[in-house]
Each structure stands twice: as structure tokens, then as C-alpha cells.
Scaffold this motif. Structure first.
Motif, PDB file in Angstrom:
ATOM      1  N   THR A 160     -74.344  31.626  62.512  1.00 54.24           N
ATOM      2  CA  THR A 160     -74.506  30.687  61.412  1.00 54.24           C
ATOM      3  C   THR A 160     -75.811  29.929  61.588  1.00 54.24           C
ATOM      4  N   SER A 161     -76.505  29.689  60.521  1.00 55.83           N
ATOM      5  CA  SER A 161     -77.790  28.998  60.538  1.00 55.83           C
ATOM      6  C   SER A 161     -77.667  27.571  61.063  1.00 55.83           C
ATOM      7  N   ASP A 162     -78.779  27.072  61.605  1.00 49.31           N
ATOM      8  CA  ASP A 162     -78.820  25.678  62.052  1.00 49.31           C
ATOM      9  C   ASP A 162     -79.256  24.748  60.924  1.00 49.31           C
ATOM     10  N   GLY A 163     -79.293  25.251  59.718  1.00 49.36           N
ATOM     11  CA  GLY A 163     -79.688  24.440  58.577  1.00 49.36           C
ATOM     12  C   GLY A 163     -81.184  24.205  58.497  1.00 49.36           C
ATOM     13  N   GLY A 164     -81.962  24.975  59.250  1.00 52.78           N
ATOM     14  CA  GLY A 164     -83.415  24.839  59.222  1.00 52.78           C
ATOM     15  C   GLY A 164     -83.962  23.738  60.102  1.00 52.78           C
ATOM     16  N   ILE A 165     -83.121  23.153  60.941  1.00 54.35           N
ATOM     17  CA  ILE A 165     -83.568  22.028  61.783  1.00 54.35           C
ATOM     18  C   ILE A 165     -84.683  22.465  62.727  1.00 54.35           C
ATOM     19  N   TYR A 166     -84.489  23.572  63.450  1.00 55.12           N
ATOM     20  CA  TYR A 166     -85.509  24.028  64.396  1.00 55.12           C
ATOM     21  C   TYR A 166     -86.775  24.460  63.665  1.00 55.12           C
ATOM     22  N   SER A 167     -86.631  25.251  62.603  1.00 51.74           N
ATOM     23  CA  SER A 167     -87.826  25.737  61.905  1.00 51.74           C
ATOM     24  C   SER A 167     -88.618  24.590  61.290  1.00 51.74           C
ATOM     25  N   GLN A 200     -89.929  11.705  83.939  1.00 51.14           N
ATOM     26  CA  GLN A 200     -91.241  11.129  84.256  1.00 51.14           C
ATOM     27  C   GLN A 200     -91.904  10.543  83.016  1.00 51.14           C
ATOM     28  N   LEU A 201     -91.840  11.277  81.919  1.00 47.13           N
ATOM     29  CA  LEU A 201     -92.466  10.806  80.682  1.00 47.13           C
ATOM     30  C   LEU A 201     -91.732   9.589  80.118  1.00 47.13           C
ATOM     31  N   MET A 202     -90.405   9.602  80.204  1.00 46.73           N
ATOM     32  CA  MET A 202     -89.641   8.458  79.704  1.00 46.73           C
ATOM     33  C   MET A 202     -89.885   7.232  80.581  1.00 46.73           C
ATOM     34  N   ASP A 203     -89.894   7.408  81.897  1.00 43.08           N
ATOM     35  CA  ASP A 203     -90.184   6.300  82.811  1.00 43.08           C
ATOM     36  C   ASP A 203     -91.573   5.711  82.562  1.00 43.08           C
ATOM     37  N   GLY A 204     -92.510   6.575  82.186  1.00 49.24           N
ATOM     38  CA  GLY A 204     -93.876   6.124  81.938  1.00 49.24           C
ATOM     39  C   GLY A 204     -94.102   5.584  80.534  1.00 49.24           C
ATOM     40  N   GLY A 205     -93.058   5.514  79.726  1.00 48.32           N
ATOM     41  CA  GLY A 205     -93.201   5.017  78.356  1.00 48.32           C
ATOM     42  C   GLY A 205     -93.989   5.959  77.472  1.00 48.32           C
ATOM     43  N   CYS A 206     -93.967   7.246  77.780  1.00 50.72           N
ATOM     44  CA  CYS A 206     -94.798   8.222  77.074  1.00 50.72           C
ATOM     45  C   CYS A 206     -94.048   9.069  76.052  1.00 50.72           C
ATOM     46  N   VAL A 207     -92.790   8.766  75.804  1.00 50.43           N
ATOM     47  CA  VAL A 207     -92.009   9.496  74.802  1.00 50.43           C
ATOM     48  C   VAL A 207     -91.851   8.606  73.581  1.00 50.43           C
ATOM     49  N   ASP A 208     -92.231   9.124  72.425  1.00 50.13           N
ATOM     50  CA  ASP A 208     -92.125   8.369  71.181  1.00 50.13           C
ATOM     51  C   ASP A 208     -90.821   8.644  70.452  1.00 50.13           C
ATOM     52  N   ARG A 209     -90.340   9.890  70.556  1.00 54.12           N
ATOM     53  CA  ARG A 209     -89.147  10.283  69.805  1.00 54.12           C
ATOM     54  C   ARG A 209     -88.288  11.204  70.675  1.00 54.12           C
ATOM     55  N   LEU A 210     -86.992  11.038  70.520  1.00 57.77           N
ATOM     56  CA  LEU A 210     -86.015  11.855  71.234  1.00 57.77           C
ATOM     57  C   LEU A 210     -85.144  12.539  70.189  1.00 57.77           C
ATOM     58  N   HIS A 211     -85.197  13.878  70.148  1.00 56.08           N
ATOM     59  CA  HIS A 211     -84.419  14.660  69.174  1.00 56.08           C
ATOM     60  C   HIS A 211     -83.426  15.493  69.972  1.00 56.08           C
ATOM     61  N   LEU A 212     -82.169  15.079  69.929  1.00 56.04           N
ATOM     62  CA  LEU A 212     -81.129  15.752  70.691  1.00 56.04           C
ATOM     63  C   LEU A 212     -80.246  16.579  69.768  1.00 56.04           C
ATOM     64  N   GLN A 253     -79.516  11.280  61.693  1.00 54.23           N
ATOM     65  CA  GLN A 253     -78.441  12.058  62.290  1.00 54.23           C
ATOM     66  C   GLN A 253     -77.951  13.054  61.248  1.00 54.23           C
ATOM     67  N   ALA A 254     -77.461  14.174  61.753  1.00 58.25           N
ATOM     68  CA  ALA A 254     -76.923  15.214  60.879  1.00 58.25           C
ATOM     69  C   ALA A 254     -75.977  16.063  61.708  1.00 58.25           C
ATOM     70  N   SER A 255     -75.161  16.837  61.018  1.00 60.34           N
ATOM     71  CA  SER A 255     -74.250  17.748  61.694  1.00 60.34           C
ATOM     72  C   SER A 255     -74.286  19.085  60.972  1.00 60.34           C
ATOM     73  N   VAL A 256     -74.542  20.151  61.731  1.00 61.66           N
ATOM     74  CA  VAL A 256     -74.597  21.501  61.176  1.00 61.66           C
ATOM     75  C   VAL A 256     -73.873  22.434  62.143  1.00 61.66           C
ATOM     76  N   ASN A 257     -72.855  23.119  61.661  1.00 64.61           N
ATOM     77  CA  ASN A 257     -72.134  24.105  62.460  1.00 64.61           C
ATOM     78  C   ASN A 257     -71.606  23.518  63.780  1.00 64.61           C
ATOM     79  N   GLY A 258     -71.152  22.289  63.737  1.00 62.70           N
ATOM     80  CA  GLY A 258     -70.606  21.645  64.923  1.00 62.70           C
ATOM     81  C   GLY A 258     -71.640  21.036  65.845  1.00 62.70           C
ATOM     82  N   ILE A 259     -72.920  21.262  65.573  1.00 67.36           N
ATOM     83  CA  ILE A 259     -74.001  20.684  66.371  1.00 67.36           C
ATOM     84  C   ILE A 259     -74.402  19.369  65.728  1.00 67.36           C
ATOM     85  N   VAL A 260     -74.413  18.307  66.523  1.00 63.45           N
ATOM     86  CA  VAL A 260     -74.805  16.994  66.012  1.00 63.45           C
ATOM     87  C   VAL A 260     -76.261  16.746  66.391  1.00 63.45           C
TER      88      VAL A 260
END
Length: 185
Positions: free
Chosen positions: A33-40, A122-134, A162-169
């Protein structure tokens, strides 16, 4: 300015990989089943990818040994190994935060940190991450490689989507600006 985005899949209990380092559990409730185009959609927003050596090794040895999956993107592998760089892949000993600060000053799209856990920390500790996409996968592994291990300081985040597609949040957070961010070095 370019953003540094950690875009990763995690189990419900916070693991990037199982106890053997495998990621074959990353899928939705219904296979095929498609991921709804999230990765693409995400991949079109980046032109640079950064990873640690173990992530690189897993890609070239297990996940895609026949071809480099990030062809057309500039790829950086942060490692202490002496590996000659290629046209598309730069192997570097550079401090990860110094690397992303340099890359953010260059023109281009966003910068993707695709793994591994130590590099993300390391990047999070250094304040170098702007966005977290889980992408939270509907599986509980019980053990494995944790996304969030010990960090020196808490990272304050703001949920932006936030979104939910095929059980993936899908959870997308941006780093909150703090007083510390406004202090010039």
C-alpha cells in the motif's frame, strides 16, 4: 536558508533498527500500500543527504547493492575510515555540526540526515537540527538501536504537522528557538 531535516522511520518504542541492525520491519499495516506520497514529496525537497558510516554500509551492502539510491544528490558520509570520495559521495572526518553549518550557507534545497542514531544525537546536541520528521511504524521491537539515546540537553520541539497513512503515523516537529539560539558565538 536551508533546513537540516532528520527524516527517519522509528518503531513505536523508539528504535531505528532492530537488535541486528535490520530495518526490514519498516512497512505499514498492509504491504504494497502506498505511503500517500510522503517520501516522494519529502525527497523532492532535499538535494543533500548526510549519514553515518553504518547507514552507508547498510545501503550499499544490503538495501541497494546494485546502485546508489541517492543518485543526483550530494551525499556525505561522516566516518573515521579512510575512504576516497567519489563524484556523488564525500567521505568526511569533519565534525557533523561544522559540516551542516557549512552546507546551510550554500545555495540549495534542504539537507537530509537519514541516519544513524549517533550522528543524529551529535547534531541534535549541537543544535544543528531544524526539523524532525518521524514515521512511526506500527511495530514494537523491544530492543535495537534507539533513535534517542543520552543527550546532553533537552531539545524543545513544536509539532507542525501530523498525518496517518496505512497505520504509519507521520510526526513533523521543528526545533523551538531558545535564548541560547540568540547568543552569538
Amino acid at each position: 536558508m536551508r533546513k537540516v531535516v532528520v527524516f527517519v522511520a522509528v518503531s513505536l518504542d523508539g528504535f531505528l533498527a532492530d537488535a541486528e541492525g535490520k530495518v526490514d520491519w519498516i512497512r505499514g499495516e498492509e504491504e504494497g500500500t502506498s505511503d500517500g506520497g510522503i517520501y516522494s514529496s519529502f525527497i523532492r525537497s532535499v538535494d543533500t543527504v548526510i549519514m553515518g558510516y553504518r547507514t552507508y554500509h547498510q545501503i550499499v551492502c544490503e538495501l541497494s547493492p546494485e546502485m546508489w539510491v541517492y543518485a543526483g544528490m550530494r551525499s556525505y558520509v561522516v566516518t573515521h575510515r579512510e575512504i576516497p570520495s567519489t563524484r556523488e559521495i564525500a567521505f568526511t572526518h569533519q565534525d557533523p555540526c561544522d559540516l551542516v553549518r557549512m552546507l546551510k550557507q550554500q545555495p540549495g534545497n534542504d539537507i537530509w540526515v537519514c541516519g544513524g542514531a549517533d550522528l543524529v544525537r551529535q547534531l541534535m546536541d549541537g543544535g544543528c537540527v531544524d526539523r524532525l520528521h518521524l514515521s512511526v511504524i506500527p511495530v514494537v521491537l523491544g530492543s535495537g538501536i534507539r533513535l534517542f539515546s543520552s543527550m546532553s540537553t533537552p531539545l524543545e520541539l513544536k509539532l507542525i504537522r501530523q498525518a496517518s497513512v496505512n497505520g504509519i503515523v507521520e510526526l513533523v516537529y521543528e526545533r523551538r528557538q531558545t535564548e541560547k539560539d540568540n547568543i552569538q558565538p
